[in-house]
Write a protein that holds these residues in place. Sequence first.
Motif, short mmCIF file in Angstrom:
data_model
loop_
_atom_site.label_atom_id
_atom_site.label_comp_id
_atom_site.label_asym_id
_atom_site.label_seq_id
_atom_site.Cartn_x
_atom_site.Cartn_y
_atom_site.Cartn_z
N VAL A 183 0.82 -1.21 0.00
CA VAL A 183 0.00 0.00 0.00
C VAL A 183 0.86 1.26 0.00
O VAL A 183 0.52 2.25 -0.66
CB VAL A 183 -1.01 -0.01 1.17
CG1 VAL A 183 -0.32 0.10 2.52
CG2 VAL A 183 -2.04 1.09 1.00
N ILE A 184 1.96 1.26 0.70
CA ILE A 184 2.83 2.45 0.72
C ILE A 184 3.42 2.68 -0.67
O ILE A 184 3.44 3.80 -1.18
CB ILE A 184 3.93 2.31 1.79
CG1 ILE A 184 3.28 2.25 3.18
CG2 ILE A 184 4.93 3.46 1.70
CD1 ILE A 184 4.21 1.84 4.30
N GLY A 185 3.86 1.61 -1.31
CA GLY A 185 4.39 1.71 -2.67
C GLY A 185 3.34 2.23 -3.64
O GLY A 185 3.65 3.02 -4.54
N LYS A 186 2.09 1.83 -3.46
CA LYS A 186 1.02 2.29 -4.35
C LYS A 186 0.79 3.79 -4.19
O LYS A 186 0.58 4.50 -5.18
CB LYS A 186 -0.28 1.52 -4.08
CG LYS A 186 -0.22 0.08 -4.55
CD LYS A 186 -1.56 -0.61 -4.50
CE LYS A 186 -2.01 -0.93 -3.11
NZ LYS A 186 -3.20 -1.81 -3.07
N TYR A 187 0.85 4.29 -2.95
CA TYR A 187 0.67 5.73 -2.73
C TYR A 187 1.83 6.52 -3.33
O TYR A 187 1.62 7.57 -3.93
CB TYR A 187 0.53 6.04 -1.23
CG TYR A 187 -0.88 5.92 -0.75
CD1 TYR A 187 -1.83 6.89 -1.06
CD2 TYR A 187 -1.28 4.83 0.00
CE1 TYR A 187 -3.15 6.78 -0.62
CE2 TYR A 187 -2.59 4.70 0.44
CZ TYR A 187 -3.52 5.68 0.13
OH TYR A 187 -4.81 5.57 0.56
N VAL A 188 3.05 6.03 -3.16
CA VAL A 188 4.21 6.72 -3.74
C VAL A 188 4.10 6.75 -5.25
O VAL A 188 4.31 7.79 -5.88
CB VAL A 188 5.53 6.05 -3.28
CG1 VAL A 188 6.72 6.59 -4.05
CG2 VAL A 188 5.74 6.23 -1.78
N ALA A 189 3.75 5.61 -5.86
CA ALA A 189 3.62 5.55 -7.32
C ALA A 189 2.54 6.50 -7.82
O ALA A 189 2.72 7.20 -8.82
CB ALA A 189 3.31 4.11 -7.75
N ARG A 190 1.43 6.57 -7.11
CA ARG A 190 0.32 7.46 -7.50
C ARG A 190 0.74 8.92 -7.36
O ARG A 190 0.45 9.77 -8.21
CB ARG A 190 -0.91 7.18 -6.65
CG ARG A 190 -2.10 8.06 -6.95
CD ARG A 190 -2.71 7.72 -8.29
NE ARG A 190 -3.94 8.47 -8.46
CZ ARG A 190 -4.26 9.14 -9.56
NH1 ARG A 190 -3.47 9.08 -10.61
NH2 ARG A 190 -5.36 9.81 -9.64
N TYR A 191 1.44 9.25 -6.28
CA TYR A 191 1.91 10.61 -6.08
C TYR A 191 2.84 11.05 -7.21
O TYR A 191 2.71 12.14 -7.76
CB TYR A 191 2.63 10.71 -4.72
CG TYR A 191 3.23 12.07 -4.47
CD1 TYR A 191 2.43 13.14 -4.05
CD2 TYR A 191 4.59 12.29 -4.67
CE1 TYR A 191 2.98 14.40 -3.85
CE2 TYR A 191 5.15 13.54 -4.47
CZ TYR A 191 4.34 14.59 -4.06
OH TYR A 191 4.89 15.82 -3.86
N LEU A 192 3.79 10.18 -7.57
CA LEU A 192 4.72 10.50 -8.63
C LEU A 192 4.00 10.65 -9.97
O LEU A 192 4.35 11.51 -10.79
CB LEU A 192 5.82 9.43 -8.72
CG LEU A 192 6.78 9.39 -7.53
CD1 LEU A 192 7.71 8.19 -7.64
CD2 LEU A 192 7.56 10.69 -7.40
N GLU A 193 2.99 9.83 -10.19
CA GLU A 193 2.19 9.91 -11.41
C GLU A 193 1.49 11.27 -11.51
O GLU A 193 1.45 11.90 -12.57
CB GLU A 193 1.17 8.77 -11.42
CG GLU A 193 0.25 8.74 -12.62
CD GLU A 193 -0.79 7.65 -12.47
OE1 GLU A 193 -1.98 7.95 -12.68
OE2 GLU A 193 -0.42 6.51 -12.13
N LEU A 194 0.97 11.75 -10.40
CA LEU A 194 0.26 13.03 -10.37
C LEU A 194 1.21 14.21 -10.53
O LEU A 194 0.81 15.28 -10.97
CB LEU A 194 -0.53 13.19 -9.07
CG LEU A 194 -1.73 12.25 -8.92
CD1 LEU A 194 -2.33 12.37 -7.52
CD2 LEU A 194 -2.79 12.54 -9.98
N GLN A 195 2.50 14.01 -10.18
CA GLN A 195 3.50 15.09 -10.30
C GLN A 195 4.03 15.22 -11.73
O GLN A 195 4.66 16.21 -12.06
CB GLN A 195 4.66 14.83 -9.32
CG GLN A 195 4.27 14.79 -7.87
CD GLN A 195 3.50 16.02 -7.43
OE1 GLN A 195 3.94 17.14 -7.63
NE2 GLN A 195 2.33 15.82 -6.85
N SER A 196 3.78 14.22 -12.55
CA SER A 196 4.31 14.22 -13.93
C SER A 196 3.57 15.20 -14.82
O SER A 196 2.44 15.45 -14.73
CB SER A 196 4.22 12.84 -14.55
OG SER A 196 4.89 11.91 -13.76
#
Length: 196
Positions: A183-196
Amino acid sequence: MFTGIIETLGKIHRLRKEGGNLHITVSSSITEELKIDQSVSHNGVCLTVVEKDTPYYTVTAIDETLQKTNLSELKEGQVVNLERAMVMGSRLDGHLVQGHVDQTAVCKKIIRNNGSWLFSFEYDPKHNNITIEKGSITVDGVSLTVVNSEKNAFSVAIIPYTYEHTRFKEYEIGSIVNLEFDVIGKYVARYLELQS
């Protein structure tokens, strides 16, 4: 929330379709302790107890759950991994598991080592889920450590205790399993996706 530490195996007693729902009746050593409206992880899928008549209890999987998990593949007499929700304030022996399956994977290879097993799984990369070396993954509700992380594949090493006390002893090449990514990895991946 769950920990990914399997308590026991349950045996599928009866499967009953009703519209898009599947009512799953299970017998297990923990049935007596369950109560109506309690959450129980079945192969990593959080389902609610809706009926209880010891030694059996029933949970219901809706169509969306059946589409995303391996529960639609269940057969009467088959076993499932069971875990009750974690108790706040006790040890977290596995990792934080929500009981929300992200997708399924296929068992591609089983290697028996000297006293352990290496299971390799492959999953569809279109969902953008990732594993990392030595990160956590949940396979059919079992909290495990990733080895050999690749773009859409990974392996896990299984000790004899886990092999004997979970569904791992029943897997073969082609078996479909449920995956819940960290779950932590999913939040980090989603955050980075939104920053792109």
